[in-house]
Scaffold this motif. Structure first.
Motif, PDB file in Angstrom:
ATOM      1  N   LEU A  47      32.828  11.087 -22.715  1.00 19.70           N
ATOM      2  CA  LEU A  47      32.227  10.205 -23.712  1.00 19.70           C
ATOM      3  C   LEU A  47      31.681   8.905 -23.122  1.00 19.70           C
ATOM      4  N   SER A  48      32.319   8.424 -22.051  1.00 20.88           N
ATOM      5  CA  SER A  48      31.975   7.107 -21.517  1.00 20.88           C
ATOM      6  C   SER A  48      31.190   7.145 -20.203  1.00 20.88           C
ATOM      7  N   GLY A  49      31.337   8.237 -19.464  1.00 13.03           N
ATOM      8  CA  GLY A  49      30.719   8.297 -18.144  1.00 13.03           C
ATOM      9  C   GLY A  49      31.580   7.692 -17.055  1.00 13.03           C
ATOM     10  N   VAL A  50      32.762   7.172 -17.415  1.00 10.01           N
ATOM     11  CA  VAL A  50      33.701   6.623 -16.432  1.00 10.01           C
ATOM     12  C   VAL A  50      34.584   7.771 -15.960  1.00 10.01           C
ATOM     13  N   LYS A  51      34.653   7.994 -14.663  1.00 13.67           N
ATOM     14  CA  LYS A  51      35.397   9.126 -14.107  1.00 13.67           C
ATOM     15  C   LYS A  51      36.880   9.049 -14.470  1.00 13.67           C
ATOM     16  N   GLN A  52      37.467  10.208 -14.765  1.00 17.88           N
ATOM     17  CA  GLN A  52      38.878  10.287 -15.179  1.00 17.88           C
ATOM     18  C   GLN A  52      39.828   9.657 -14.165  1.00 17.88           C
ATOM     19  N   PRO A  53      39.643   9.855 -12.843  1.00 13.94           N
ATOM     20  CA  PRO A  53      40.565   9.201 -11.906  1.00 13.94           C
ATOM     21  C   PRO A  53      40.527   7.668 -12.000  1.00 13.94           C
ATOM     22  N   ILE A  54      39.370   7.116 -12.324  1.00 14.03           N
ATOM     23  CA  ILE A  54      39.267   5.663 -12.501  1.00 14.03           C
ATOM     24  C   ILE A  54      40.035   5.244 -13.753  1.00 14.03           C
ATOM     25  N   ILE A  55      39.880   6.013 -14.826  1.00 16.22           N
ATOM     26  CA  ILE A  55      40.615   5.730 -16.068  1.00 16.22           C
ATOM     27  C   ILE A  55      42.114   5.800 -15.808  1.00 16.22           C
ATOM     28  N   ASP A  68      31.997  -4.212 -16.959  1.00 12.40           N
ATOM     29  CA  ASP A  68      31.107  -3.147 -17.419  1.00 12.40           C
ATOM     30  C   ASP A  68      31.869  -1.844 -17.642  1.00 12.40           C
ATOM     31  N   THR A  69      32.907  -1.603 -16.851  1.00 11.10           N
ATOM     32  CA  THR A  69      33.739  -0.407 -17.037  1.00 11.10           C
ATOM     33  C   THR A  69      34.490  -0.492 -18.364  1.00 11.10           C
ATOM     34  N   ILE A  70      35.054  -1.643 -18.637  1.00  5.37           N
ATOM     35  CA  ILE A  70      35.775  -1.844 -19.901  1.00  5.37           C
ATOM     36  C   ILE A  70      34.836  -1.627 -21.082  1.00  5.37           C
ATOM     37  N   LEU A  71      33.643  -2.178 -21.005  1.00  4.11           N
ATOM     38  CA  LEU A  71      32.681  -2.036 -22.096  1.00  4.11           C
ATOM     39  C   LEU A  71      32.267  -0.578 -22.291  1.00  4.11           C
ATOM     40  N   ARG A  72      32.103   0.159 -21.205  1.00  5.29           N
ATOM     41  CA  ARG A  72      31.737   1.579 -21.304  1.00  5.29           C
ATOM     42  C   ARG A  72      32.854   2.387 -21.956  1.00  5.29           C
ATOM     43  N   LEU A  73      34.114   1.971 -21.751  1.00  8.70           N
ATOM     44  CA  LEU A  73      35.246   2.680 -22.342  1.00  8.70           C
ATOM     45  C   LEU A  73      35.447   2.300 -23.803  1.00  8.70           C
ATOM     46  N   LEU A  74      35.163   1.066 -24.157  1.00 12.14           N
ATOM     47  CA  LEU A  74      35.384   0.607 -25.528  1.00 12.14           C
ATOM     48  C   LEU A  74      34.476   1.291 -26.543  1.00 12.14           C
TER      49      LEU A  74
END
Length: 87
Positions: A47-55, A68-74
């Protein structure tokens, strides 16, 4: 024997402690929102484009995410970031 709070106050400045507390609060809210929506880390990746290992590393406190990572996840969690007065 000293408490962790006492030791922490000797090791870190008050500003570093505030920053750490804020980081923990933000990540805690991200985790809570993900769990409330019953979304796995893998689904949040899609949904966010942030890789699962980063999450995963972020949720475990192993890394400090960029804004920017936080915003992509929110966004897919239906959340936003607000700047409010500390007072």
């Amino acid at each position: 024997m000293r408490t962790w709070k006492e030791v922490r106050a000797e090791i870190y400045t008050a500003e570093e402690i505030r920053e750490s507390n804020l980081r923990v609060a933000i990540i805690g809210e991200l985790i809570k929102a993900r769990q409330e929506k019953n979304i796995s880390q893998r689904e949040l990746e899609q949904l966010s484009g942030v890789k699962q290992p980063i999450i995963s590393r972020m949720e475990a406190g192993e890394t400090s995410p960029q804004l920017d990572t936080i915003l992509r996840l929110l966004a897919p969690l239906g959340k936003t970031l607000a700047v409010v007065s500390i007072d």
